[in-house]
Design a protein around this motif. Structure first.
Motif, PDB file in Angstrom:
ATOM      1  N   GLU A   1     -17.717  36.290  29.829  1.00  0.00           N
ATOM      2  CA  GLU A   1     -17.139  34.986  29.505  1.00  0.00           C
ATOM      3  C   GLU A   1     -15.852  35.145  28.701  1.00  0.00           C
ATOM      4  OE1 GLU A   1     -17.868  31.858  30.205  1.00  0.00           O
ATOM      5  OE2 GLU A   1     -19.554  32.335  31.496  1.00  0.00           O
ATOM      6  N   GLU A   2     -14.895  34.316  29.025  1.00  0.00           N
ATOM      7  CA  GLU A   2     -13.611  34.375  28.317  1.00  0.00           C
ATOM      8  C   GLU A   2     -13.719  33.763  26.921  1.00  0.00           C
ATOM      9  OE1 GLU A   2     -10.790  32.431  30.753  1.00  0.00           O
ATOM     10  OE2 GLU A   2     -10.954  33.841  32.424  1.00  0.00           O
ATOM     11  N   GLY A   3     -14.658  32.854  26.755  1.00  0.00           N
ATOM     12  CA  GLY A   3     -14.832  32.231  25.450  1.00  0.00           C
ATOM     13  C   GLY A   3     -15.279  33.243  24.406  1.00  0.00           C
TER      14      GLY A   3
ATOM     15  N   ARG B   1     -22.832  34.993  37.848  1.00  0.00           N
ATOM     16  CA  ARG B   1     -22.746  33.537  37.756  1.00  0.00           C
ATOM     17  C   ARG B   1     -23.480  32.837  38.895  1.00  0.00           C
ATOM     18  NH1 ARG B   1     -18.520  31.342  34.924  1.00  0.00           N
ATOM     19  NH2 ARG B   1     -18.045  29.904  36.639  1.00  0.00           N
TER      20      ARG B   1
ATOM     21  N   ARG C   1     -18.837  26.732  27.540  1.00  0.00           N
ATOM     22  CA  ARG C   1     -18.252  28.001  27.116  1.00  0.00           C
ATOM     23  C   ARG C   1     -17.924  28.033  25.630  1.00  0.00           C
ATOM     24  NH1 ARG C   1     -13.468  29.673  30.777  1.00  0.00           N
ATOM     25  NH2 ARG C   1     -15.243  29.943  32.198  1.00  0.00           N
ATOM     26  N   ARG C   2     -17.430  26.927  25.086  1.00  0.00           N
ATOM     27  CA  ARG C   2     -16.993  26.898  23.691  1.00  0.00           C
ATOM     28  C   ARG C   2     -18.019  26.233  22.767  1.00  0.00           C
ATOM     29  NH1 ARG C   2     -13.139  23.446  23.155  1.00  0.00           N
ATOM     30  NH2 ARG C   2     -12.321  24.313  21.215  1.00  0.00           N
TER      31      ARG C   2
ATOM     32  N   HIS D   1     -17.662  34.522  22.137  1.00  0.00           N
ATOM     33  CA  HIS D   1     -19.085  34.462  21.823  1.00  0.00           C
ATOM     34  C   HIS D   1     -19.429  35.536  20.799  1.00  0.00           C
ATOM     35  CE1 HIS D   1     -19.441  31.619  24.937  1.00  0.00           C
ATOM     36  NE2 HIS D   1     -19.541  32.462  25.962  1.00  0.00           N
TER      37      HIS D   1
ATOM     38  N   ASN E   1     -22.916  37.810  31.821  1.00  0.00           N
ATOM     39  CA  ASN E   1     -22.201  36.565  31.524  1.00  0.00           C
ATOM     40  C   ASN E   1     -21.764  36.499  30.063  1.00  0.00           C
ATOM     41  OD1 ASN E   1     -22.350  35.457  34.127  1.00  0.00           O
ATOM     42  ND2 ASN E   1     -24.417  34.693  33.761  1.00  0.00           N
TER      43      ASN E   1
ATOM     44  N   LEU F   1     -22.266  26.911  32.736  1.00  0.00           N
ATOM     45  CA  LEU F   1     -21.692  27.982  31.915  1.00  0.00           C
ATOM     46  C   LEU F   1     -20.263  27.649  31.501  1.00  0.00           C
ATOM     47  CD1 LEU F   1     -22.922  31.240  33.721  1.00  0.00           C
ATOM     48  CD2 LEU F   1     -23.727  30.316  31.551  1.00  0.00           C
ATOM     49  N   ASP F   2     -19.477  27.140  32.462  1.00  0.00           N
ATOM     50  CA  ASP F   2     -18.085  26.819  32.169  1.00  0.00           C
ATOM     51  C   ASP F   2     -17.971  25.669  31.173  1.00  0.00           C
ATOM     52  OD1 ASP F   2     -17.230  28.806  33.864  1.00  0.00           O
ATOM     53  OD2 ASP F   2     -17.051  27.477  35.614  1.00  0.00           O
TER      54      ASP F   2
END
Length: 444
Positions: free
Chosen positions: A238-240, A175, A195-196, A242, A234, A191-192
């Protein structure tokens, strides 16, 4: 013997004496009907003469050193624009830099919020500029060598240049924590915040007309030895949620044909289709996956296609030859984007294609879920959507032409008149003799 008598003996159209002619009511009706039939048939001959058809020819494509424009409009609802990368590669496997293009990245709202447009930005393909920095600024590369694409040799002035420097030595970037350039450009925050979100890529790229591919994959791309790889940290970190679920709104190779031309081509001679079911078969294609590590591949066979309007041979061909001779020393880049392939008198040089597709999980294994237990997928690879295109050595020329020449029209008119009169005379004779027989039966 007088000259008049000589021609009289050659007369093939003998006449009857007026007193020997019999006029009947049925003969008058037959005459009116035959006149109406002749007018209708002559009108049909005229319409047939005026009708313009399209004749397809197949020739060897002898073009050399040409360019080709790829028009695209593809949505990725579950991957943000900040992570999505478009790469263009030629037959050698090297990334094509300096590609002339007009591509935009459109940020899309999350699917749960309707997927509306948030922002549209022009894509800088394989290029990053930093025009807001001081002229004497030289950013640190944090232990990696300065990339050859750096705006200032020996420096890393942007976050992407630091990422390129890390990629050149196959270091993971993450990041960008602690990297001055990335913190200044708010790389992690972007990025944050995205994310969605989703992303739509629309526009066109101009490439060499050779075998190659373009693909959409996550993260920065770089070459590691003979391999083309992406920084996927990334994407997987990422928690989202993807993945590369995508919808191809439009994908074509070359300029579009006018709607009137398409309608004529789809009609074809005798009701058939000259261009097939769809000129761009991938339009409207949608692929869905729930797996992050998933790969979609499209293998496209591109066929050069020319459309030559009526009159092009007599007026446009010489103009085209003169224009080609005058522009041999000019680069294709002198033609504006979207103008490549548009010729004289409405002629169009474009392409149609056929496609086969393949999809697989990067985890490998069998394809039992798709009903093919015998099919095994290899393990590994890059998640994304890949388009590999090959150029056919053949070329299709769709040439407008009249279905009948003017002499053919005159022959048809003569045949209509002569045939109608002959049939009408036979019908009239039959009616007259039939009426005479009926009278004799009644009188006898």
């Amino acid at each position: 013997m007088p000259a008049k008598s000589r021609f009289t003996r050659l007369d093939a159209f003998t006449k009857t004496v007026e007193d020997a002619r019999v006029r009947t009511t049925s003969g008058g009706i037959v005459t009116i009907v035959s006149l109406l039939v002749m007018v209708w048939l002559v009108w049909g001959e005229w319409a047939d003469y005026r009708r313009i058809g399209v004749k397809a020819e197949l020739v060897v494509d002898r073009g050399r050193g040409e360019k080709m424009e790829i028009h695209m409009n593809i949505s990725f609802p579950r991957i943000p624009c900040e992570l999505l990368t478009l790469d263009v590669m030629d037959v050698s496997g090297e990334i094509q830099t300096g590609v002339m293009h007009g591509v935009n990245k459109v940020r899309l709202a999350p699917e749960s919020d309707g997927g509306g447009v948030i922002e549209t930005k022009a894509l800088e393909l394989h290029k990053d500029d930093a025009t807001h920095l001081a002229p004497n600024y030289c950013g640190e590369c944090y232990g990696a060598p300065s990339p050859p694409t750096a705006s200032k040799p020996g420096c890393c002035n942007t976050c992407d240049e630091v990422r390129d420097a890390y990629a050149s030595v196959s270091w993971s970037f993450g990041r960008g924590e602690g990297v001055e350039q990335c913190e200044r450009e708010h790389y992690a925050e972007h990025l944050d915040s995205q994310r969605r979100e989703g992303c739509r890529v629309e526009g066109l790229i101009r490439v060499n007309k050779v075998v190659g591919n373009f693909h959409f994959a996550p993260g920065k791309s770089f070459s590691n030895g003979n391999m083309h790889v992406h920084d996927l940290e990334n994407y997987f970190k990422e928690e989202g949620k993807h993945d590369f679920t995508h919808r191809i709104h439009m994908l074509r190779f070359g300029p579009p044909l006018p709607d009137s031309v398409l309608a004529r081509l789809q009609g074809g001679p005798g009701g058939g289709s000259v261009m097939g079911e769809k000129m761009n078969p991938l339009d409207g294609t949608e692929m869905v996956t729930q797996d992050k590590a998933f790969n979609f591949m499209y293998f496209v066979k591109v066929v050069s296609t020319a459309y030559l309007p009526l009159g092009w041979e007599t007026q446009g061909s010489q103009k085209q030859l003169d224009a080609r001779a005058a522009s041999e020393s000019l680069s294709h880049d002198s033609i504006g984007l979207g103008g490549l392939g548009m010729g004289y008198l409405g002629s169009v040089e474009t392409h149609q294609y056929s496609v086969t597709s393949h999809k697989r999980s990067l985890a490998g294994g069998s394809d039992a879920a798709e009903g093919h237990k015998e099919r095994l997928h290899a393990r590994g690879g890059i998640p994304g959507v890949f388009f590999s295109y090959d150029i056919s050595p053949m070329k299709v020329i769709n040439r407008e032409a009249r279905g009948k020449s003017f002499s053919g029209f005159l022959v048809g008119v003569c045949a209509v008149i002569g045939g109608t009169l002959t049939v009408a005379a036979a019908i009239d004779r039959a009616l007259y003799e039939g009426g005479q027989r009926v009278k004799k039966l009644h009188s006898g």
